[in-house]
Design a protein around this motif. Sequence first.
Motif, PDB file in Angstrom:
ATOM      1  N   GLN A 145       0.841  -1.187   0.000  1.00  0.00           N
ATOM      2  CA  GLN A 145       0.000   0.000   0.000  1.00  0.00           C
ATOM      3  C   GLN A 145       0.879   1.241   0.000  1.00  0.00           C
ATOM      4  O   GLN A 145       1.951   1.253   0.615  1.00  0.00           O
ATOM      5  CB  GLN A 145      -0.913   0.019   1.230  1.00  0.00           C
ATOM      6  CG  GLN A 145      -1.915  -1.102   1.288  1.00  0.00           C
ATOM      7  CD  GLN A 145      -2.808  -0.997   2.513  1.00  0.00           C
ATOM      8  OE1 GLN A 145      -2.797   0.011   3.218  1.00  0.00           O
ATOM      9  NE2 GLN A 145      -3.586  -2.032   2.753  1.00  0.00           N
ATOM     10  N   HIS A 146       0.419   2.278  -0.673  1.00  0.00           N
ATOM     11  CA  HIS A 146       1.138   3.554  -0.704  1.00  0.00           C
ATOM     12  C   HIS A 146       0.434   4.534   0.230  1.00  0.00           C
ATOM     13  O   HIS A 146      -0.750   4.842   0.028  1.00  0.00           O
ATOM     14  CB  HIS A 146       1.190   4.108  -2.133  1.00  0.00           C
ATOM     15  CG  HIS A 146       1.975   3.255  -3.066  1.00  0.00           C
ATOM     16  ND1 HIS A 146       3.344   3.243  -3.093  1.00  0.00           N
ATOM     17  CD2 HIS A 146       1.561   2.352  -3.999  1.00  0.00           C
ATOM     18  CE1 HIS A 146       3.761   2.383  -4.007  1.00  0.00           C
ATOM     19  NE2 HIS A 146       2.695   1.831  -4.567  1.00  0.00           N
ATOM     20  N   TRP A 147       1.163   5.018   1.235  1.00  0.00           N
ATOM     21  CA  TRP A 147       0.624   5.960   2.210  1.00  0.00           C
ATOM     22  C   TRP A 147       1.200   7.347   1.972  1.00  0.00           C
ATOM     23  O   TRP A 147       2.225   7.516   1.306  1.00  0.00           O
ATOM     24  CB  TRP A 147       0.967   5.520   3.635  1.00  0.00           C
ATOM     25  CG  TRP A 147       0.300   4.246   4.074  1.00  0.00           C
ATOM     26  CD1 TRP A 147      -0.581   3.480   3.366  1.00  0.00           C
ATOM     27  CD2 TRP A 147       0.485   3.589   5.332  1.00  0.00           C
ATOM     28  NE1 TRP A 147      -0.975   2.396   4.094  1.00  0.00           N
ATOM     29  CE2 TRP A 147      -0.348   2.432   5.310  1.00  0.00           C
ATOM     30  CE3 TRP A 147       1.241   3.864   6.470  1.00  0.00           C
ATOM     31  CZ2 TRP A 147      -0.412   1.553   6.386  1.00  0.00           C
ATOM     32  CZ3 TRP A 147       1.160   2.991   7.545  1.00  0.00           C
ATOM     33  CH2 TRP A 147       0.348   1.843   7.508  1.00  0.00           C
ATOM     34  N   ARG A 148       0.544   8.338   2.576  1.00  0.00           N
ATOM     35  CA  ARG A 148       1.080   9.697   2.498  1.00  0.00           C
ATOM     36  C   ARG A 148       2.371   9.788   3.313  1.00  0.00           C
ATOM     37  O   ARG A 148       2.652   8.926   4.141  1.00  0.00           O
ATOM     38  CB  ARG A 148       0.054  10.708   3.018  1.00  0.00           C
ATOM     39  CG  ARG A 148      -0.278  10.586   4.499  1.00  0.00           C
ATOM     40  CD  ARG A 148      -1.287  11.643   4.932  1.00  0.00           C
ATOM     41  NE  ARG A 148      -1.645  11.529   6.336  1.00  0.00           N
ATOM     42  CZ  ARG A 148      -0.935  12.015   7.337  1.00  0.00           C
ATOM     43  NH1 ARG A 148       0.202  12.660   7.097  1.00  0.00           N
ATOM     44  NH2 ARG A 148      -1.335  11.871   8.592  1.00  0.00           N
ATOM     45  N   ALA A 149       3.123  10.846   3.098  1.00  0.00           N
ATOM     46  CA  ALA A 149       4.399  11.013   3.796  1.00  0.00           C
ATOM     47  C   ALA A 149       4.193  11.033   5.302  1.00  0.00           C
ATOM     48  O   ALA A 149       3.266  11.658   5.821  1.00  0.00           O
ATOM     49  CB  ALA A 149       5.061  12.316   3.348  1.00  0.00           C
ATOM     50  N   GLY A 150       5.049  10.340   6.016  1.00  0.00           N
ATOM     51  CA  GLY A 150       4.944  10.296   7.471  1.00  0.00           C
ATOM     52  C   GLY A 150       6.227   9.752   8.080  1.00  0.00           C
ATOM     53  O   GLY A 150       7.117   9.283   7.370  1.00  0.00           O
TER      54      GLY A 150
END
Length: 213
Positions: A6-11
């Motif tokens: 899965q691709h998540w937002r920057a964190g």
Amino acid sequence: MEKKKQHWRAGNMLYPLPAVMVSCGREGEKPNIITVAWAGTICSDPAMVSISVRPNRYSYDIIRETGEFVINLTTKKLVKATDYCGVRSGRDVDKFAEMHLTPGKAEHLKYAPTIEESPVNIECRVTEVKELGTHHMFLAEVLGVTVDEAYINENGRFELNSTGLVAYSHGTYFALGEELGTFGYSVRKKKPMKTAKKKTKKDSKSSKGKGRK
């Protein structure tokens, strides 16, 4: 079977991290401790480290005004104090007293104490503050390091990995466990195995004579 991701937002997902207790103080006030997971080594010569702290934290103004702090490494025995000092504010409680910790005299600093129960105390002087966003990063020079003699072996080597160090990963504290290798083991040449020495005629004669009077 194809692996799915899965691709998540920057964190901030860089784990595990050291969970350290940073001690600080001001003249005429009780000393304080703040738990910091965003801490790291940034240079070896000169020895330099960094910690990142939210400006609204009680310790932030103390460190910014005095320009000094101590990084105290944490262990399994200190994990409860480590968590407590990260969720309680020094505005409301005396963390040293509440956690039964002992403030020690730093060798190179004027205000910030060490934590005597920690196996390693790293005394730091702030050289620069970078205002990055939610956190401000304190860049600091290491002025001195104090270690607990209980972990120095008979050869004079400091057994840091025997102290029960703690790491923080994704909201959970872990004690360091199984050793997987030492630095450079992947390219280190293996020592050749010793082969049995072939017996010579002279050896055979001498062995036959053994036990005879």
